[in-house]
Structures are given as C-alpha cells and as structure tokens.
Scaffold this active site. Structure first.
Site, short mmCIF file in Angstrom:
data_model
loop_
_atom_site.label_atom_id
_atom_site.label_comp_id
_atom_site.label_asym_id
_atom_site.label_seq_id
_atom_site.Cartn_x
_atom_site.Cartn_y
_atom_site.Cartn_z
N GLY A 41 0.79 -1.22 0.00
CA GLY A 41 0.00 0.00 0.00
C GLY A 41 0.82 1.27 0.00
N HIS A 42 2.13 1.17 -0.03
CA HIS A 42 3.00 2.34 0.02
C HIS A 42 3.48 2.65 -1.39
CE1 HIS A 42 6.54 4.79 1.37
NE2 HIS A 42 5.62 5.22 2.21
N PHE A 43 2.81 3.58 -2.06
CA PHE A 43 3.05 3.90 -3.46
C PHE A 43 2.96 2.62 -4.31
CE2 PHE A 43 5.63 7.08 -1.11
CZ PHE A 43 4.86 8.19 -1.41
#
Length: 185
Positions: A53-55
């Site tokens: 979910g991080h970039f």
C-alpha cells in the site's frame, strides 16, 4: 561483514519481535565497549506486506519502517552488551565481538543468560530525529549501524544511527529507545 552467524532460533530468542515486525534479518558485526556498535542488515523483499500500500505503482521502503529497523538494531546493541556484561560477571571472561559471542552462543550458560535477560528487559522506540537522504526499493539490502551516544538515568538510550544501501546513505540521525528492566527472576 562477519562470518559468525547466530543460529536463527537463538537470534529470535534475543529479540522481542516476530514476523511481520521482525526488521533485522541478520546481525553482521558487533563491538563491545565504550566505542561499541552493531551492524545489521534488512533485505527488502518484493512481497513485504507494508510495500503493497505504500506507493503501489512505485513501491519504496516506508521511512517509518526504516525507523523501526533503527530501533530494533539499537535494542540488539543494548541486548548484546547486556549479555556480554552478564557473561563476564558469571564466567570471568570478556566477550568483545560477534566472534567471541559466536564461540559461546550454544553453551548452556550463554543460552540461560539470553533467556533470562530477554525475560527481564523490554525496550520500545520512544523518539526519533532522522533525516532521509535517499530511497530503498524492493530487492535492496539496507545496512544499518547503531552506536550508543549516551544513556540517561530515566532509562532512555540515545543512539546515533545510519542506513546505507550499498554506498548510498539513505538515512541517518538519532533514535531514542526506552528500556525498562524487571527485577531478576
């Protein structure tokens, strides 16, 4: 990098973390004493849960996870120092390096010291002052060094930390861990 590997079972007993929050894959080096330090490595796998979910279109290692690596590395430094202190008091032998610890790591005396100390101490990341200079990507290995800068009377330990991917400095600064010790068992 040291050739002295701590067996995985014992390595897990030394730390208070389990997956998915285990952020140190191996301890590469350790020096005991006034100018002591620990060097650890975290391999950033492509399937790390926090990368999803991080970039998502361009995954990078989150800074907060790098801070957790710093906190865990620093706690390993304190824990290894603790077991060296205890071993010296009990066995009248000074352990100054990862090589020295490795030579005794599977003895009954050292295993007892590790288990007793882990049951007595708890450390948590209390504060951070970090600068991020570059990015770590999936497939990178983050090499972290932690050195104790000073301790205070309230149980806070201040560490000077740095993280590299190869020769690239990606982050550095100060981590403050709080450690509390229960009374001996």
């Amino acid at each position: 990098m040291s050739r002295y590997v701590i067996p995985a079972k014992i390595f897990l007993e030394m730390g208070g973390w389990r997956q998915p929050l285990l952020m140190v894959d191996r301890i590469d080096d350790f020096k005991y004493g006034e100018n002591g330090f620990v060097k650890v490595t975290k391999h950033v796998a492509y399937n790390e849960p926090y990368l999803l979910g991080h970039f998502p279109d361009d995954p990078i290692m989150p800074g907060v996870i790098i801070a957790e690596i710093f906190g865990q590395a620093s706690e390993y430094l304190s824990f290894l120092t603790d077991i060296c202190d205890i071993y010296e008091a009990r066995c009248n032998e000074t352990l100054k390096s990862l090589r020295d610890i490795h030579a005794h790591i599977t003895t009954d005396e050292m295993l007892a010291i590790i288990r007793e100390r882990r049951a007595q101490v708890r450390g948590v990341l209390a504060a951070q002052n970090l600068k991020f200079k570059d990015i770590a990507y999936p497939g990178d290995s983050i090499e972290v060094t932690s050195k104790l800068a000073f301790s205070d009377a309230n149980g806070f330990k201040h560490y000077s930390v740095s993280a590299y991917v190869g020769k690239r400095l990606i982050s550095h600064g100060t981590i403050i861990n709080y450690r509390e010790t229960k009374q001996p068992l």
